[in-house]
Design a protein around this motif. Structure first.
Motif, PDB file in Angstrom:
ATOM      1  N   TYR A 135      46.219  30.827  39.787  1.00 51.98           N
ATOM      2  CA  TYR A 135      44.971  30.736  38.892  1.00 51.98           C
ATOM      3  C   TYR A 135      44.041  30.193  40.018  1.00 51.98           C
ATOM      4  CZ  TYR A 135      48.079  31.403  34.852  1.00 51.98           C
ATOM      5  OH  TYR A 135      49.036  32.106  34.024  1.00 51.98           O
ATOM      6  N   ARG A 136      44.402  29.194  40.737  1.00 45.07           N
ATOM      7  CA  ARG A 136      43.312  28.661  41.757  1.00 45.07           C
ATOM      8  C   ARG A 136      42.605  29.760  42.540  1.00 45.07           C
ATOM      9  NH1 ARG A 136      46.800  23.026  43.239  1.00 45.07           N
ATOM     10  NH2 ARG A 136      46.171  22.049  41.557  1.00 45.07           N
ATOM     11  N   ARG A 137      43.472  30.683  43.188  1.00 44.18           N
ATOM     12  CA  ARG A 137      42.690  31.972  43.716  1.00 44.18           C
ATOM     13  C   ARG A 137      41.884  32.575  43.017  1.00 44.18           C
ATOM     14  NH1 ARG A 137      48.027  32.238  46.052  1.00 44.18           N
ATOM     15  NH2 ARG A 137      48.570  33.779  44.596  1.00 44.18           N
ATOM     16  N   LEU A 138      41.989  32.516  41.654  1.00 45.08           N
ATOM     17  CA  LEU A 138      41.093  33.380  40.803  1.00 45.08           C
ATOM     18  C   LEU A 138      39.865  32.223  40.390  1.00 45.08           C
ATOM     19  CD1 LEU A 138      43.813  34.823  38.543  1.00 45.08           C
ATOM     20  CD2 LEU A 138      42.182  36.004  40.032  1.00 45.08           C
ATOM     21  N   GLY A 139      39.960  31.238  40.882  1.00 48.48           N
ATOM     22  CA  GLY A 139      38.761  30.274  40.672  1.00 48.48           C
ATOM     23  C   GLY A 139      38.874  29.023  39.562  1.00 48.48           C
ATOM     24  N   PHE A 140      40.153  29.157  39.037  1.00 48.82           N
ATOM     25  CA  PHE A 140      40.379  28.180  38.069  1.00 48.82           C
ATOM     26  C   PHE A 140      40.465  26.573  38.729  1.00 48.82           C
ATOM     27  CE2 PHE A 140      41.714  31.942  35.556  1.00 48.82           C
ATOM     28  CZ  PHE A 140      41.400  31.538  34.380  1.00 48.82           C
ATOM     29  N   ASN A 170      30.575  33.781  37.543  1.00 45.77           N
ATOM     30  CA  ASN A 170      29.534  34.516  38.130  1.00 45.77           C
ATOM     31  C   ASN A 170      29.399  34.354  39.637  1.00 45.77           C
ATOM     32  OD1 ASN A 170      28.923  35.435  35.676  1.00 45.77           O
ATOM     33  ND2 ASN A 170      27.572  33.850  35.224  1.00 45.77           N
ATOM     34  N   VAL A 171      29.616  33.324  40.151  1.00 45.77           N
ATOM     35  CA  VAL A 171      29.591  32.905  41.588  1.00 45.77           C
ATOM     36  C   VAL A 171      30.453  33.743  42.492  1.00 45.77           C
ATOM     37  CG1 VAL A 171      29.768  31.399  43.359  1.00 45.77           C
ATOM     38  CG2 VAL A 171      28.256  30.910  41.462  1.00 45.77           C
ATOM     39  N   ILE A 172      31.752  33.617  41.593  1.00 41.72           N
ATOM     40  CA  ILE A 172      32.968  34.405  42.473  1.00 41.72           C
ATOM     41  C   ILE A 172      32.680  35.773  42.256  1.00 41.72           C
ATOM     42  CG2 ILE A 172      35.396  34.953  41.851  1.00 41.72           C
ATOM     43  CD1 ILE A 172      35.600  32.205  40.659  1.00 41.72           C
ATOM     44  N   ARG A 173      32.226  36.504  41.137  1.00 40.89           N
ATOM     45  CA  ARG A 173      31.920  37.861  41.213  1.00 40.89           C
ATOM     46  C   ARG A 173      30.716  38.442  42.114  1.00 40.89           C
ATOM     47  NH1 ARG A 173      35.864  40.579  40.023  1.00 40.89           N
ATOM     48  NH2 ARG A 173      34.451  42.400  39.377  1.00 40.89           N
ATOM     49  N   GLY A 178      29.425  40.906  47.328  1.00 39.35           N
ATOM     50  CA  GLY A 178      28.671  40.666  48.718  1.00 39.35           C
ATOM     51  C   GLY A 178      27.251  40.385  48.582  1.00 39.35           C
ATOM     52  N   ASP A 179      26.798  40.041  47.221  1.00 40.69           N
ATOM     53  CA  ASP A 179      25.487  39.615  46.824  1.00 40.69           C
ATOM     54  C   ASP A 179      25.431  38.157  47.526  1.00 40.69           C
ATOM     55  OD1 ASP A 179      25.211  41.940  45.333  1.00 40.69           O
ATOM     56  OD2 ASP A 179      25.816  40.743  43.469  1.00 40.69           O
ATOM     57  N   VAL A 180      24.103  37.768  47.673  1.00 36.78           N
ATOM     58  CA  VAL A 180      23.850  36.638  48.313  1.00 36.78           C
ATOM     59  C   VAL A 180      23.737  35.591  47.127  1.00 36.78           C
ATOM     60  CG1 VAL A 180      21.949  35.071  49.301  1.00 36.78           C
ATOM     61  CG2 VAL A 180      22.315  37.523  50.270  1.00 36.78           C
ATOM     62  N   VAL A 181      24.455  34.458  47.331  1.00 40.98           N
ATOM     63  CA  VAL A 181      24.723  33.372  46.256  1.00 40.98           C
ATOM     64  C   VAL A 181      23.816  32.188  46.585  1.00 40.98           C
ATOM     65  CG1 VAL A 181      26.246  31.935  44.830  1.00 40.98           C
ATOM     66  CG2 VAL A 181      26.613  34.324  45.493  1.00 40.98           C
ATOM     67  N   VAL A 182      22.835  31.609  45.998  1.00 45.83           N
ATOM     68  CA  VAL A 182      22.138  30.730  46.266  1.00 45.83           C
ATOM     69  C   VAL A 182      22.776  29.429  45.363  1.00 45.83           C
ATOM     70  CG1 VAL A 182      20.092  29.507  46.402  1.00 45.83           C
ATOM     71  CG2 VAL A 182      20.079  31.749  47.220  1.00 45.83           C
ATOM     72  N   PRO A 183      23.234  28.080  45.884  1.00 43.71           N
ATOM     73  CA  PRO A 183      23.792  27.217  44.887  1.00 43.71           C
ATOM     74  C   PRO A 183      22.382  26.643  44.380  1.00 43.71           C
ATOM     75  CG  PRO A 183      24.236  26.703  47.082  1.00 43.71           C
ATOM     76  CD  PRO A 183      23.429  27.775  47.098  1.00 43.71           C
TER      77      PRO A 183
END
Length: 183
Positions: A135-140, A170-173, A178-183
């Motif tokens: 679950y943690r690897r999936l982002g939980f 959304n950040v994980i996806r 390979g999209d750029v993610v701006v925090p």
């Protein structure tokens, strides 16, 4: 490993019932509300909740080469936008073969494809370290522990509460794409 997500079919019960050999394995999978041995009536009652435009539950099976290899359910609170991942199981024949990740990614994608849901949560017993790691690897994210929350035989089990929010998903996806993610 390629896994195909599809809705649970009544015929899947005959496969699933053989994955649980005693009361403890049923409680670990389904919580204290399910009885051992599993019987079709318990599943029929849950399956009724899958009906309608805004069902109270989704029941999914994961297929590998046409064989039921995984199962999961999602309890749906449409009013509050909260879904609860529940009753996740992988067939004993497929455990340790990295099936859980691709299967659960599809379940998670299905939840967040519905704009109504902003939170996906789950409960897992703290001794189930393999599931918690998955679950943690999936982002939980772990949010807390309910200590001594269930009694199984003479043992008391603690329950960890984990959740994944839509923003985190959304950040994980985006990162996976390979999209750029701006925090």
């Amino acid at each position: 490993m390629t896994v195909l997500l599809r809705p649970y079919l009544t015929s899947d019960f005959e496969v699933l019932r053989n994955w649980f050999s005693d009361e403890a394995s049923v409680v670990q999978w389904a919580g204290q509300d399910m009885r051992f041995p599993l019987d079709p009536a318990q599943f029929a009652q849950m399956q009724q909740e899958t009906e309608g435009a805004a069902p109270g539950r989704w029941m999914c099976s994961g297929l590998v080469g046409g064989t039921v290899a995984a199962h999961a359910q999602v309890v749906l609170d449409w009013q509050h936008g909260v879904a609860r991942l529940a009753r996740v199981a992988v067939s004993p024949a497929y455990r340790g073969k990295r099936l859980a990740q691709p299967f659960l990614r599809q379940v998670i994608d299905r939840v967040f494809a519905q704009e109504a849901f902003v939170r996906l949560e789950l409960n897992v017993y703290t001794f189930n370290t393999a599931a918690i790691a998955a679950y943690r690897r999936l982002g939980f994210v772990e949010e807390g522990v309910r200590r001594s929350s269930v009694k199984v035989g003479e043992e008391r089990w603690d329950t960890a509460i984990l959740a994944l929010l839509r923003e985190e998903y959304n950040v994980i996806r985006a990162s996976a794409a390979g999209d750029v993610v701006v925090p």
